[in-house]
Design an enzyme around this catalytic site. Sequence first.
Site, PDB file in Angstrom:
ATOM      1  N   GLN A 114      14.914 -10.552  22.576  1.00 31.68           N
ATOM      2  CA  GLN A 114      16.278 -11.080  22.623  1.00 31.68           C
ATOM      3  C   GLN A 114      16.415 -12.088  23.754  1.00 31.68           C
ATOM      4  O   GLN A 114      16.350 -11.715  24.928  1.00 31.68           O
ATOM      5  CB  GLN A 114      17.251  -9.919  22.856  1.00 31.68           C
ATOM      6  N   GLY A 115      16.609 -13.353  23.410  1.00 31.51           N
ATOM      7  CA  GLY A 115      16.777 -14.401  24.417  1.00 31.51           C
ATOM      8  C   GLY A 115      18.230 -14.807  24.528  1.00 31.51           C
ATOM      9  O   GLY A 115      18.623 -15.885  24.075  1.00 31.51           O
ATOM     10  N   SER A 169      20.404 -13.703  27.700  1.00 34.94           N
ATOM     11  CA  SER A 169      20.761 -13.916  29.106  1.00 34.94           C
ATOM     12  C   SER A 169      19.961 -15.063  29.720  1.00 34.94           C
ATOM     13  O   SER A 169      18.827 -15.334  29.344  1.00 34.94           O
ATOM     14  CB  SER A 169      20.473 -12.653  29.916  1.00 34.94           C
ATOM     15  N   SER A 192      13.418  -8.597  27.343  1.00 34.94           N
ATOM     16  CA  SER A 192      12.586  -7.405  27.176  1.00 34.94           C
ATOM     17  C   SER A 192      11.537  -7.646  26.104  1.00 34.94           C
ATOM     18  O   SER A 192      11.817  -8.292  25.089  1.00 34.94           O
ATOM     19  CB  SER A 192      13.433  -6.201  26.764  1.00 34.94           C
ATOM     20  N   GLU A 217      24.020  -3.664  18.888  1.00 38.93           N
ATOM     21  CA  GLU A 217      23.319  -3.227  20.096  1.00 38.93           C
ATOM     22  C   GLU A 217      24.109  -2.122  20.797  1.00 38.93           C
ATOM     23  O   GLU A 217      23.552  -1.128  21.242  1.00 38.93           O
ATOM     24  CB  GLU A 217      23.112  -4.424  21.028  1.00 38.93           C
TER      25      GLU A 217
HETATM   26  C1  FAD Z   1      16.428  -3.385  31.635  1.00 38.70           C
HETATM   27  C2  FAD Z   1      17.169  -4.603  31.161  1.00 38.70           C
HETATM   28  C3  FAD Z   1      16.783  -5.202  29.990  1.00 38.70           C
HETATM   29  C4  FAD Z   1      17.424  -6.345  29.543  1.00 38.70           C
HETATM   30  N1  FAD Z   1      16.979  -6.935  28.399  1.00 38.70           N
HETATM   31  C5  FAD Z   1      17.540  -8.081  28.001  1.00 38.70           C
HETATM   32  C6  FAD Z   1      17.028  -8.770  26.870  1.00 38.70           C
HETATM   33  O1  FAD Z   1      16.074  -8.332  26.234  1.00 38.70           O
HETATM   34  N2  FAD Z   1      17.589  -9.927  26.513  1.00 38.70           N
HETATM   35  C7  FAD Z   1      18.663 -10.440  27.174  1.00 38.70           C
HETATM   36  O2  FAD Z   1      19.145 -11.471  26.776  1.00 38.70           O
HETATM   37  N3  FAD Z   1      19.173  -9.831  28.263  1.00 38.70           N
HETATM   38  C8  FAD Z   1      18.631  -8.662  28.690  1.00 38.70           C
HETATM   39  N4  FAD Z   1      19.130  -8.023  29.803  1.00 38.70           N
HETATM   40  C9  FAD Z   1      20.180  -8.694  30.565  1.00 38.70           C
HETATM   41  C10 FAD Z   1      21.539  -8.003  30.598  1.00 38.70           C
HETATM   42  O3  FAD Z   1      22.217  -8.207  29.392  1.00 38.70           O
HETATM   43  C11 FAD Z   1      22.286  -8.581  31.803  1.00 38.70           C
HETATM   44  O4  FAD Z   1      21.624  -8.146  32.956  1.00 38.70           O
HETATM   45  C12 FAD Z   1      23.727  -8.155  31.862  1.00 38.70           C
HETATM   46  O5  FAD Z   1      24.463  -8.688  30.805  1.00 38.70           O
HETATM   47  C13 FAD Z   1      24.374  -8.515  33.185  1.00 38.70           C
HETATM   48  O6  FAD Z   1      24.178  -9.854  33.538  1.00 38.70           O
HETATM   49  P1  FAD Z   1      23.617 -10.251  34.989  1.00 38.70           P
HETATM   50  O7  FAD Z   1      22.388  -9.482  35.217  1.00 38.70           O
HETATM   51  O8  FAD Z   1      23.562 -11.714  35.087  1.00 38.70           O
HETATM   52  O9  FAD Z   1      24.683  -9.703  36.004  1.00 38.70           O
HETATM   53  P2  FAD Z   1      26.054 -10.421  36.422  1.00 38.70           P
HETATM   54  O10 FAD Z   1      26.766 -10.886  35.216  1.00 38.70           O
HETATM   55  O11 FAD Z   1      25.798 -11.401  37.493  1.00 38.70           O
HETATM   56  O12 FAD Z   1      26.837  -9.201  37.020  1.00 38.70           O
HETATM   57  C14 FAD Z   1      26.656  -8.723  38.348  1.00 38.70           C
HETATM   58  C15 FAD Z   1      27.746  -7.714  38.649  1.00 38.70           C
HETATM   59  O13 FAD Z   1      29.024  -8.362  38.544  1.00 38.70           O
HETATM   60  C16 FAD Z   1      29.843  -7.678  37.621  1.00 38.70           C
HETATM   61  N5  FAD Z   1      30.668  -8.634  36.881  1.00 38.70           N
HETATM   62  C17 FAD Z   1      30.287  -9.809  36.327  1.00 38.70           C
HETATM   63  N6  FAD Z   1      31.296 -10.392  35.693  1.00 38.70           N
HETATM   64  C18 FAD Z   1      32.365  -9.565  35.814  1.00 38.70           C
HETATM   65  C19 FAD Z   1      33.695  -9.575  35.348  1.00 38.70           C
HETATM   66  N7  FAD Z   1      34.180 -10.559  34.586  1.00 38.70           N
HETATM   67  N8  FAD Z   1      34.482  -8.541  35.687  1.00 38.70           N
HETATM   68  C20 FAD Z   1      34.023  -7.514  36.433  1.00 38.70           C
HETATM   69  N9  FAD Z   1      32.781  -7.436  36.894  1.00 38.70           N
HETATM   70  C21 FAD Z   1      31.952  -8.454  36.578  1.00 38.70           C
HETATM   71  C22 FAD Z   1      28.884  -6.969  36.687  1.00 38.70           C
HETATM   72  O14 FAD Z   1      29.493  -5.855  36.060  1.00 38.70           O
HETATM   73  C23 FAD Z   1      27.781  -6.575  37.644  1.00 38.70           C
HETATM   74  O15 FAD Z   1      28.128  -5.384  38.291  1.00 38.70           O
HETATM   75  C24 FAD Z   1      18.491  -6.882  30.285  1.00 38.70           C
HETATM   76  C25 FAD Z   1      18.895  -6.267  31.465  1.00 38.70           C
HETATM   77  C26 FAD Z   1      18.246  -5.141  31.917  1.00 38.70           C
HETATM   78  C27 FAD Z   1      18.687  -4.509  33.198  1.00 38.70           C
END
Ligand code: FAD
Lengths: 378, 294
Positions: free
Chosen positions: A121-122, A124, A156, A239
């Site tokens: 899944q691409g 993020s 992932s 999902e």
């Molecule tokens: C083990 C794992 C596997 C993953 N696999 C995939 C994958 O295969 N493909 C893929 O595309 N993505 C994947 N992801 C990505 C995942 O979807 C993102 O990490 C997630 O959506 C959060 O984005 P971020 O990491 O940029 O955090 P951020 O968006 O930067 O968030 C950081 C913190 O700020 C908070 N925050 C952000 N915006 C708001 C808001 N509007 N209101 C309140 N709080 C907020 C969040 O809740 C969090 O606590 C994976 C993540 C993990 C940990």
Amino acid sequence: MDLTYTPQEEDFRARLREWLAEVLPTLPPKPSPDDWPARRAYDLGWQRALHDAGYAGVHWDASPTTRLIFWEETERAGAPYVGANFVGLLHAGPTIATEGTPAQRERWLPPILRGEEVWCQGFSEPEAGSDLASLRTRARRDGDHYVVSGSKLWTSHAEVADWCELLVRTDSAAPRHRGITWLAMPMDAPGVTVRPLRTLAGSAEFAEMFLDEVRVPVADRVGAENDGWRVTMVTLSFERGTAFAGEVVACRRVLGELAREARAGGRWDDPALRRRLGRLNAEFRALWRLVQWNAGETETAGGGVPGVAGSVFKLRYSHARQELYDTAAAVLGPDCLDLDRPWVLDRLSSLSYTIAAGTSQIQRTIVGERVLGLPKGR
Amino acid sequence: MRLHPTDDQRALRDSLRRLLARRFGAVALRAAVAGPGLDRALWRELGAAGFFALRLPEADGGVGLGLPEAVLAFEEAGRALLPGPLAATCLAAGTVSGAATGETVVTAVDGGGLVEWLDASDTVLGDASGAVPLRSVDPLTPLHRVPAPASVGPPDPVAVLLTAAEQLGTAARVCELAVQHARARKQFGQPIGAFQAVKHLCADMLVRTETARAAVYAAAVTAGPADIAAARLLADEAAGRGSRDCLQVHGGMGFTWESEVHLHLKRAWVRSHRAGGVTESEELLAADLVAGAG
Ligand SMILES: Cc1cc2nc3c(=O)[nH]c(=O)nc-3n(C[C@H](O)[C@H](O)[C@H](O)COP(=O)(O)OP(=O)(O)OC[C@H]3O[C@@H](n4cnc5c(N)ncnc54)[C@H](O)[C@@H]3O)c2cc1C
């Protein structure tokens, strides 16, 4: 209110149970978590076995109730988990089944079901996490191809994937939700570079992905150009709504093991720990009931895409899973610091549950706005 | 398999909700707080509507329905803050004459030694000798304490489940009240529900309520002791924490006698001490894990 199964469903359960008893002893030993090619082969092999026995499509065409039976029985029997087939089987596949053209379904679905192709899944990106709609990976049209450049993060299974469900920006002038397109990108296309990232659990579960002028045929677009956000919502519904539901059964098994370990180790005499385990029993029983409730809802709606109830489940489940493994640590005592003890790695990986597939904060906002109808903030 | 209430079950719930809205709405609630006492006419009206006799076989003059219907009825009672020893009277239908019709009000000595509505009841189950009144925290539940309660067996699982159903009603109601207030009340130029801190409190209330609902309804179907204990724990949590969060969302208004919120919280507290309390359910569920049935 009814929890009974139809004779057909009972029959499905009986046949599945019988088949599992036959096939599971013939499986090869589980590969090490660090050996990705072996893990891929193992996970695909299991899917192939399911396919040959007629169970491949249980996540798609079966009724939600049949799917619950499948989870109950496979888990009870200790069958392998979907593993590397997670994206293909549980959200990319169902998205293509819902939104794809007949030719696309013909091209992509059978290899997923037969255990031949792995998807990743691409979605993020470095600058687009929770705010997924701000994604920047660009795709420009060149004849009957899109030419894609940008970078993806946290992908992932990228190392072993054949295909990627990829979100790209096809119109940067349009309002941000209206310029996104959902593509299926072959991972061996020139210009795709994958750099594995080590997780806090020590293994490389996800990766960075750099895309440099990658050519993707226009025919491999799912949904219309610039209509990708709607398709994305379908993917995310699968999902959050159904992909994790089967794990609840596994958690209940772990909980039983924890209780037995606590008894063997003497910690059972501690009433606080015992009651904490009792409370978790309540929690996971209730979560399974919630899965049943949601399945009933989907069934009544005529199958298809799960509703926002998925966010309710996802929120509750991800925190329950963390509490489960924190309780495991309490059962283990100082041994919870030993990575060779069972549950210690699971405790580490449980930390991702409140982040991946939409953080808990984001899920709460969804529940608040879409279920409760609270206004959006300024 | 469908855990949702059927059309018939929803119709039953809706008719009871209408009856309670008509007979025990905001004004009646206020009056009940101001002048405590059991409204016998309402009690008979509930009896006529089948409230106490839902599970009694038709041959015995009951409605001949099951636990699911009783659970839906008690959820409505919980929502409406309906006062009285409802569960004890319902359980006595068929054994204590007049209980089924609402003529006779039945209370019971709880295992923990508390008796609800002792003075207003016609019949007391269990030994209430020497019971002394206490100043009840809940203005709508008079309580007595029995000095040396006879040791009773484990609580009746049906009583536990009906209590859980009342708690579920409270949880759903306080979530609704919080959301209504969060939409209406403005600060800093916008509804407070637009602020994430408030929105997320409300979202958690809903998640707890819906998880509890699935547990309570499933327990009504299986009637299994572990399912009932689970329903109890989840519903207690949803009602207790939900009422507090609802109070928080209401700000200073939530701390007033005037507002309805404290009545929900106090009733939730009273119910959480019924039938062995939370500990008993936790222990049952712990034992269930090692019994291998979990
Ligand atoms: C083990 C794992 C596997 C993953 N696999 C995939 C994958 O295969 N493909 C893929 O595309 N993505 C994947 N992801 C990505 C995942 O979807 C993102 O990490 C997630 O959506 C959060 O984005 P971020 O990491 O940029 O955090 P951020 O968006 O930067 O968030 C950081 C913190 O700020 C908070 N925050 C952000 N915006 C708001 C808001 N509007 N209101 C309140 N709080 C907020 C969040 O809740 C969090 O606590 C994976 C993540 C993990 C940990």
